[in-house]
Enzyme design. Sequence first.
Site, PDB file in Angstrom:
ATOM      1  N   HIS A 165     -30.734   9.410  -6.725  1.00  0.00           N
ATOM      2  CA  HIS A 165     -29.502   9.034  -6.012  1.00  0.00           C
ATOM      3  C   HIS A 165     -29.809   8.245  -4.739  1.00  0.00           C
ATOM      4  O   HIS A 165     -29.202   8.433  -3.688  1.00  0.00           O
ATOM      5  CB  HIS A 165     -28.658  10.272  -5.687  1.00  0.00           C
ATOM      6  CG  HIS A 165     -28.180  11.001  -6.903  1.00  0.00           C
ATOM      7  ND1 HIS A 165     -27.173  10.527  -7.708  1.00  0.00           N
ATOM      8  CD2 HIS A 165     -28.615  12.163  -7.473  1.00  0.00           C
ATOM      9  CE1 HIS A 165     -26.978  11.365  -8.717  1.00  0.00           C
ATOM     10  NE2 HIS A 165     -27.850  12.356  -8.604  1.00  0.00           N
ATOM     11  N   SER A 204     -24.724  16.171 -10.499  1.00  0.00           N
ATOM     12  CA  SER A 204     -25.689  15.131 -10.822  1.00  0.00           C
ATOM     13  C   SER A 204     -25.758  14.921 -12.341  1.00  0.00           C
ATOM     14  O   SER A 204     -24.751  14.572 -12.956  1.00  0.00           O
ATOM     15  CB  SER A 204     -27.062  15.483 -10.242  1.00  0.00           C
ATOM     16  OG  SER A 204     -27.970  14.413 -10.381  1.00  0.00           O
TER      17      SER A 204
END
Length: 893
Positions: A541, A437
């Site tokens: 996300h 991430s």
Amino acid sequence: MARSFDKGADGIVISEGIAIVVLKRLADAQRDGDRIYAVIKAVAGSSDGKGLSMTAPRPAGQRRALQLAYQKAGFSPNTLGLYEAHGTGTVAGDRAEAETITETLREAQALRKSCAIGSVKTTIGHTKSTAGVAALVKMVLSLYHKVLPPHANVEQPIEAIADPESPVYLLKDAHPWLGSRPRRGGVSAFGFGGTNFHAVLEEYNDWQSPALGADNWPWELMILQGKNREALIAEVRFLLEALRGADFSGTVRSGNPTLRLADLAYTYASAKALTTNPASRLACLTICVKDLVELTASLELALKHLEGDSREPLPLNIQLRERTRPVPFRETQDKIAFIFPGQGAQYPEMAREVALYFPQMRQALELADRETAGKLPKLLSQFIYPASAYSETELDSYKQQLTNTHVAQPAIGAISMGFLEIIAQLGLTADMVGGHSYGEYTALYAAGVLSPKEFIRLSETRGRVMASGCEVADGAMAAVQMTREDLLEYLSSFERVVLANHNAPLQSVISGERTQVEKVVSSLTSKGVQARMLPVAGAFHSSLVESATVPLSEAIASCQLKSPKIPVYSNSDGIYESEPEAIRDRLSAHLLNSVQFVSQINSMYAAGARVFVEVGPKSILKSLVGQILADKDHTVVSLDDQGVVSKSTHPVVRQQATTWVGVSGNDGGLKGLLLAVGKLVTSDRVNIDLTGLFAGRQVQQLDLSKLVELTRKPKLSPTTWLLNGGTARPIGVDVGYMGKRPPLTLETKYPQGPKERAGCPKEGVVSKSTHPVVRQQATTWVGVSGNDAELRSQADPWEREEQAGRPEYVQKAADGLPLPKSRRSRSQQNTQVNRQSRMYQSNQQPTTSNYQVSPDASVIAYQAYQETMRQFLKVQESVMQQFLSVCEWSDPP
């Protein structure tokens, strides 16, 4: 104990001390090439004048001293980073001084919680005439090593410090003293009669860089190696025999003054064989220890293991690698991959101990402070290293502040930058990089795509726009223990919930609207599937943070991107392109794409990666990689390795192993870093320059052929005199001492048998020494029973006078009345004053007339102590009056 600035403080603790400092004009010290530890910028004093009592502190007088000092220094007190207080531990004194410093800083417009406060008296007591110099030494060393020292014995800080808006704060643990401006500190010393003094000090930066934190580290990594098992056993035996005969004074932290653990570790680390092909060493042993005692115990365990005499697994701090045949280095084309953690890895005080000793970590944090200045409510490093928490509420508040997306991302990035520079100093480089991430941004920085400044700026921007995007929609995330395929099928019946992260074969993270995510968690839990909500600010996300993509894309477009120097593996698919424009497009879409960490790691493994190094806080990715590659040959380490208590049954190793786990449960600290380096060394997959661990440190190469000599205490000269708190004697003369009990030593505290056999004379028996001084002093220590009183009377005629009754002048002293003037000589008068003080202290018994006696024995003892102190102060006043009175001297003044 002294408990300065604690609500439960109950008085001072008197001790003895001596401190020696060398003062020299700065210009002269620079001319002579002296080592300069700090610069005294100003010293000022004030007097409270006619006060209520010579022991009643007055903030007004104390503030005058501080104001004069900073006027002389030429700068504002709001630049202070550390205030060393007088801090006696009395209720009135602590409150007055806290009021003094807080009001002084507030008037100077100092920021909240900007200045650490402490007092050396909490650790060594009030050393009377040495107290101020001891505080000065503490401040000088703090400036020299760039460390904010901890303050001990506080459970509940007093109101002036506990106030959230107060400019001062306390520390339970040492913190790195960060900052680009000159580090400055103030030292206060307040005495009898309302005398107030304050010194202002500043660091000296033109000298060669000192050893940060301290000259000695709390942990060292020992490396022993041999061409085979037999050679390694010989090395272990050699070192063990040398240490077994050493005298470590019975404590785990003290050792022989001629042998330092740091020098020993450096000598073994700098051996030629360690800088050549690691695969040529068939046997290698690494041991992470804090002192020579623990090293000895660990070597004993390792030797038993090597010789096959123990089936017990080696504890965490000992790592061993053996091969049966030489394997040319990287014959199998093993490659090294650096992986970087994302949000969720942050925690208060992460990498604190590493930042104490490594300049690379400090420089990364200071860079992050500069680049984020004005964009956060306070410095980024103050979120990472906050004031110590003295309640669960405070601790939760610090965690919550650091969890804020706007803060967490640049904070994790700064820590990862620091670790990256540290392993670069060890010669460890990556063949490929990847991140989880947000960690993908760090991977791009490590590959040279982003400059350090642009990386921090972009991290702050990403965190800020994501935090704003999370405020628009009420999103949430949850972790689920289920295969990716089964979870995707299960989510098909829920709206606006997506699979955000595929972290491990049986671990995924879902993201979406909070109500829907909670329904999924509740439904899975009812079916026996492990699922839990995650403490994050929004639905990362997922389409719920789409509002953040526009400002983030604009920030990415403004960055000057370069082609990566090594492959950068993406969370989504494949490898980053080399063209800057293609990198911008992929990075702009990254926020909404899911994190396919399992496929990312498998792709890196397929490309030849066999060593995975997690570069950043915590060890989350280490665990995930271990699950992903569970059935494959690989090595994975975390530079912030998590604390696991040793399972060893050896008492020393077991005891030491339990001490290194951080207070947060996650702080690997310096030992975690050294354990990771040790595992990499024993993996024989990488080549590390271990001398990088000793860069800038005061270490020396030892002659191992003379190691036995270094572990033995040198013989003392026949002319040596031995000193303790009560006597001085030539070597070989029996110990004589005062009081009923012998001096406190290891022998007297932990006797191995009867006292007479432990080297301690019997109570009530005069020393048999023939030395006149020792013989004379020995007559004063005998007990009160039997002939003891008679012996004391014979030894000191003034004690015979005490038995006949107290003289009139002593009674006057007790009543606080002025004493008669004397026409004796000065020497006679001083002798009389000393005798008066001795006689009064011997005869005056504590009285309970002024207070109600408690049945609690400890309270009675405390009340008696306080009454004794009151009478003591009366005597001191009388002595001072006598000394300062107008006298006619018979001898020349």
